[in-house]
Write an enzyme that holds these catalytic residues in place. Structure first.
Site, PDB file in Angstrom:
ATOM      1  N   GLY A  16       0.843  -1.205   0.000  1.00  0.00           N
ATOM      2  CA  GLY A  16       0.000   0.000   0.000  1.00  0.00           C
ATOM      3  C   GLY A  16       0.879   1.256   0.000  1.00  0.00           C
ATOM      4  N   GLY A  41       3.528  -1.488  -9.132  1.00  0.00           N
ATOM      5  CA  GLY A  41       2.159  -1.047  -9.435  1.00  0.00           C
ATOM      6  C   GLY A  41       1.647  -0.402  -8.168  1.00  0.00           C
ATOM      7  CG  HIS A  42       3.571   2.178  -6.267  1.00  0.00           C
ATOM      8  ND1 HIS A  42       4.647   2.947  -5.917  1.00  0.00           N
ATOM      9  CD2 HIS A  42       3.997   0.896  -6.170  1.00  0.00           C
ATOM     10  CE1 HIS A  42       5.684   2.159  -5.634  1.00  0.00           C
ATOM     11  NE2 HIS A  42       5.313   0.911  -5.793  1.00  0.00           N
ATOM     12  CB  THR A  43      -3.447   1.013  -6.135  1.00  0.00           C
ATOM     13  OG1 THR A  43      -2.919  -0.146  -6.754  1.00  0.00           O
ATOM     14  CG2 THR A  43      -4.875   1.242  -6.591  1.00  0.00           C
ATOM     15  CB  THR A 129       6.547  -8.012 -13.258  1.00  0.00           C
ATOM     16  OG1 THR A 129       7.801  -7.390 -13.547  1.00  0.00           O
ATOM     17  CG2 THR A 129       6.290  -7.972 -11.763  1.00  0.00           C
ATOM     18  CD  GLN A 224      10.051  -3.421  -7.070  1.00  0.00           C
ATOM     19  OE1 GLN A 224      11.084  -2.773  -6.970  1.00  0.00           O
ATOM     20  NE2 GLN A 224       9.142  -3.145  -7.966  1.00  0.00           N
ATOM     21  CE  LYS A 331      -5.463  -4.374   0.730  1.00  0.00           C
ATOM     22  NZ  LYS A 331      -5.160  -5.013  -0.535  1.00  0.00           N
ATOM     23  CG  LEU A 332      -7.190  -2.667  11.200  1.00  0.00           C
ATOM     24  CD1 LEU A 332      -6.223  -3.662  11.838  1.00  0.00           C
ATOM     25  CD2 LEU A 332      -7.368  -1.459  12.112  1.00  0.00           C
TER      26      LEU A 332
HETATM   27  P1  GDP Z   1       1.880  -0.803  -3.474  1.00  0.00           P
HETATM   28  O1  GDP Z   1       2.511  -1.532  -4.598  1.00  0.00           O
HETATM   29  O2  GDP Z   1       2.609  -0.985  -2.179  1.00  0.00           O
HETATM   30  O3  GDP Z   1       1.622   0.646  -3.769  1.00  0.00           O
HETATM   31  O4  GDP Z   1       0.453  -1.480  -3.259  1.00  0.00           O
HETATM   32  P2  GDP Z   1      -0.597  -1.880  -4.425  1.00  0.00           P
HETATM   33  O5  GDP Z   1      -1.236  -0.660  -4.911  1.00  0.00           O
HETATM   34  O6  GDP Z   1       0.020  -2.787  -5.410  1.00  0.00           O
HETATM   35  O7  GDP Z   1      -1.588  -2.799  -3.597  1.00  0.00           O
HETATM   36  C1  GDP Z   1      -2.271  -2.323  -2.489  1.00  0.00           C
HETATM   37  C2  GDP Z   1      -3.775  -2.492  -2.742  1.00  0.00           C
HETATM   38  O8  GDP Z   1      -4.462  -2.315  -1.534  1.00  0.00           O
HETATM   39  C3  GDP Z   1      -4.346  -1.447  -3.688  1.00  0.00           C
HETATM   40  O9  GDP Z   1      -5.422  -2.021  -4.389  1.00  0.00           O
HETATM   41  C4  GDP Z   1      -4.838  -0.354  -2.747  1.00  0.00           C
HETATM   42  O10 GDP Z   1      -5.898   0.419  -3.305  1.00  0.00           O
HETATM   43  C5  GDP Z   1      -5.344  -1.181  -1.605  1.00  0.00           C
HETATM   44  N1  GDP Z   1      -5.268  -0.574  -0.263  1.00  0.00           N
HETATM   45  C6  GDP Z   1      -4.322   0.237   0.265  1.00  0.00           C
HETATM   46  N2  GDP Z   1      -4.592   0.474   1.566  1.00  0.00           N
HETATM   47  C7  GDP Z   1      -5.727  -0.200   1.844  1.00  0.00           C
HETATM   48  C8  GDP Z   1      -6.498  -0.384   3.037  1.00  0.00           C
HETATM   49  O11 GDP Z   1      -6.186   0.116   4.109  1.00  0.00           O
HETATM   50  N3  GDP Z   1      -7.613  -1.181   2.944  1.00  0.00           N
HETATM   51  C9  GDP Z   1      -7.989  -1.778   1.764  1.00  0.00           C
HETATM   52  N4  GDP Z   1      -9.074  -2.537   1.778  1.00  0.00           N
HETATM   53  N5  GDP Z   1      -7.282  -1.625   0.638  1.00  0.00           N
HETATM   54  C10 GDP Z   1      -6.159  -0.860   0.688  1.00  0.00           C
HETATM   55  P1  IMO Z   2       5.279  -2.914  -5.914  1.00  0.00           P
HETATM   56  O1  IMO Z   2       6.151  -1.683  -6.028  1.00  0.00           O
HETATM   57  C1  IMO Z   2       4.959  -7.244  -5.614  1.00  0.00           C
HETATM   58  C2  IMO Z   2       8.078  -9.585  -7.597  1.00  0.00           C
HETATM   59  C3  IMO Z   2       7.643 -10.456  -8.758  1.00  0.00           C
HETATM   60  C4  IMO Z   2       8.654 -11.583  -8.643  1.00  0.00           C
HETATM   61  C5  IMO Z   2       9.923 -10.856  -8.204  1.00  0.00           C
HETATM   62  C6  IMO Z   2      10.882 -10.528  -9.348  1.00  0.00           C
HETATM   63  O2  IMO Z   2       3.970  -2.775  -6.586  1.00  0.00           O
HETATM   64  O3  IMO Z   2       5.200  -3.347  -4.489  1.00  0.00           O
HETATM   65  P2  IMO Z   2      10.828  -8.687 -11.285  1.00  0.00           P
HETATM   66  O4  IMO Z   2       9.830  -8.449 -12.365  1.00  0.00           O
HETATM   67  O5  IMO Z   2      11.041  -7.527 -10.374  1.00  0.00           O
HETATM   68  O6  IMO Z   2      12.121  -9.249 -11.807  1.00  0.00           O
HETATM   69  O7  IMO Z   2      10.178  -9.887 -10.405  1.00  0.00           O
HETATM   70  O8  IMO Z   2       9.498  -9.657  -7.597  1.00  0.00           O
HETATM   71  N1  IMO Z   2       7.706  -8.162  -7.705  1.00  0.00           N
HETATM   72  C7  IMO Z   2       6.728  -7.580  -7.009  1.00  0.00           C
HETATM   73  N2  IMO Z   2       5.817  -8.112  -6.164  1.00  0.00           N
HETATM   74  N3  IMO Z   2       4.978  -5.921  -5.822  1.00  0.00           N
HETATM   75  C8  IMO Z   2       5.896  -5.362  -6.636  1.00  0.00           C
HETATM   76  O9  IMO Z   2       6.062  -4.030  -6.768  1.00  0.00           O
HETATM   77  C9  IMO Z   2       6.794  -6.209  -7.315  1.00  0.00           C
HETATM   78  N4  IMO Z   2       7.803  -6.015  -8.196  1.00  0.00           N
HETATM   79  C10 IMO Z   2       8.352  -7.198  -8.415  1.00  0.00           C
HETATM   80  O10 IMO Z   2       6.319 -10.893  -8.602  1.00  0.00           O
HETATM   81  O11 IMO Z   2       8.284 -12.444  -7.598  1.00  0.00           O
HETATM   82 MG    MG Z   3       2.014  -2.910  -6.080  1.00  0.00          MG
END
Ligand code: GDP
Ligand code: IMO
Ligand code: MG
Length: 426
Positions: A16, A41-43, A129, A224, A331-332
């Site tokens: 998150g 992938g940052h949401t 990825t 990551q 994500k509590l």
């Molecule tokens: P990141 O890669 O660390 O930025 O995280 P991601 O965006 O890949 O994944 C986190 C997911 O959890 C996304 O879909 C967010 O919208 C969602 N998220 C973040 N914080 C919360 C939370 O407190 N509760 C819930 N239910 N979803 C959350």
């Molecule tokens: P964010 O920033 C979760 C994982 C891949 C694989 C390993 C190596 O969104 O948290 P790579 O393509 O980097 O050579 O893959 O790392 N991985 C992630 N898992 N969140 C990510 O980024 C990731 N970036 C790479 O799934 O296991």
């Molecule tokens: Mg992500």
């Protein structure tokens, strides 16, 4: 006094970080991505609108914030161009606000081909990825890489490609049964990339150091998570960069002593995407509920995430190696409906308790987590804005995490939206 804060993932990514960086960016002058690439992938969820960023720093949505993609990143210009256009569609103009370092390494199509070809082989699949991250960082270390600045110097680019493609073609044709890549085709690709990148390219460092030394609020956005760090993670099931706070300094150019705060982000449970050991994984109904309730599908590849309980052995190790000054727990709300919640307090290896985090993935895979169980609160924390109004059982769970890690929880997130934050002092 430096006002520099680094945000790092304490687990296997997807903690998150995007949401936390979005929250902190409101107060930031500059936001910097310093490692990783489009594997991230940052949401962000702002006014119920979901936005996924892979390369552009999450601070971009705050219109007065300047953003930097620093030299520690490996940049895929195709993904970058798409992201800039996507943001333009949301009336967020990046030109003039975003600098891409001339030293940043470029992910080319043959890096992606090498990545996906290697993953197709029976042995040694890592579950990457497929974004060309490993091959691009390998070229950087082998001094065969193409940097953003090289895109504007065709003779130098040609010389680099001659050295690099000789080796790549041997691998593509000999090992992977692929067609060779030609220098003119790559030069043409680079010409296209130069056009996309031109408005953004520069030397980010003097301006960034001025900002840090001048006490401006600088936010470093990690990608990551600690367990995917190439040195300190679960090698070889890791990514190819230093995802820990150490990487923030080398990847941005900010001297280590000028990074004042490290916010470590962790979910209230654990997920992992791809291969590799995951001691608290729940390959059962618990894991399925966490995936369903937490919508645990990758923001980059859409793959289902492996889910399990919080692992305090891993979390304590991660907090320590990053020197975290505070925790952000996300994500509590996903635990709201659980009857019982388990947390691994330590591991057992061959029947004996171990207190340090194993250096070997093979050893970690043999570790058995020992759990402490907490009664679930079975009430919504989603929607709460103050710690004092959430159920006592949820507070007890959080207090156990805080005490075990020995670091205060400064941010508590209980929902994906920007507004879903619980004031930990309230
Ligand atoms: P990141 O890669 O660390 O930025 O995280 P991601 O965006 O890949 O994944 C986190 C997911 O959890 C996304 O879909 C967010 O919208 C969602 N998220 C973040 N914080 C919360 C939370 O407190 N509760 C819930 N239910 N979803 C959350
Ligand atoms: P964010 O920033 C979760 C994982 C891949 C694989 C390993 C190596 O969104 O948290 P790579 O393509 O980097 O050579 O893959 O790392 N991985 C992630 N898992 N969140 C990510 O980024 C990731 N970036 C790479 O799934 O296991
Ligand atoms: Mg992500």
């Amino acid at each position: 006094m430096p006002n520099t804060t680094c945000v790092v993932g304490l687990q296997w990514g997807d903690e998150g970080k995007g949401k936390i960086v979005d929250l902190l960016s409101e107060q930031a002058d500059v936001v910097v991505r310093y490692q990783g690439g489009a594997n991230a992938g940052h949401t962000l969820v702002v006014n119920s609108q979901k936005l996924v960023l892979h390369l552009v720093p999450s601070g971009i949505v705050h219109r007065s914030t300047r953003c930097i993609i620093a030299h520690g990143v490996v940049l895929d210009p195709v993904q970058f161009g798409e992201e800039i256009e996507m943001l333009r569609g949301l009336s967020i103009v990046c030109e003039g606000r975003l600098v891409v370092s001339e030293r940043t390494h470029v992910v080319l199509s043959f890096h992606k081909l090498l990545d996906t070809s290697s993953e197709k082989r029976e042995h040694g699949k890592l579950g990457t990825t497929g974004r060309g991250i490993g091959p691009c960082y390998a070229d950087k270390a082998a001094r065969l890489g193409v940097r953003v600045g090289d895109l504007f110097d065709p003779p130098a680019l040609q010389r680099t490609l001659e050295r690099s493609l000789e080796q790549k073609n041997a691998m593509l044709t000999g090992c992977y049964g692929e067609r060779p890549v030609s220098i003119p085709a790559v030069l043409e690709e680079c010409e296209r990339h130069a056009k996309v990148l031109k408005p953004f390219v520069g030397d980010h460092l003097p301006g960034l150091l001025d900002a840090v030394e001048g006490g401006k609020r600088v936010l470093l956005e990690g990608a990551q998570g600690t367990m995917l760090d190439i040195d300190l993670g679960t090698y070889p099931y890791v990514t190819s960069s230093n995802t820990c706070a150490t990487g923030a300094s080398s990847g941005s150019g900010i001297p280590p002593r000028l990074i004042a705060n490290v916010v470590g982000v962790s979910k209230a449970y654990t997920t992992r995407v791809g291969e590799g050991p995951f001691p608290t994984e729940q390959k059962n109904a618990v894991g399925e509920s966490l995936r369903e309730l937490g919508k645990e599908f990758g923001a980059t590849t859409g793959r289902p995430r492996r889910c399990g309980w919080l692992d305090l052995c891993a979390l304590k190790y991660a907090a320590r190696v990053n020197g975290v000054t505070s925790l952000a727990i996300t994500k509590l709300d996903v635990l709201d409906a659980m009857k019982t919640i388990a947390v691994a307090t330590h591991y057992e290896l061959d029947g004996a308790r171990i207190d340090s985090f194993p250096t070997s993935s093979a050893v970690l895979a043999r570790c058995r987590p020992v759990y402490r169980e907490f009664p679930g609160w079975q009430m919504a924390t989603h929607g709460a804005r103050k710690l004092s109004v959430i159920p006592a059982k949820a507070r007890a769970y959080l207090e156990f995490i805080r005490e075990s890690v020995g670091v205060p929880i400064s941010i508590l997130s209980s929902g994906p939206g920007r507004e879903d934050v619980i004031d930990t002092n309230g």
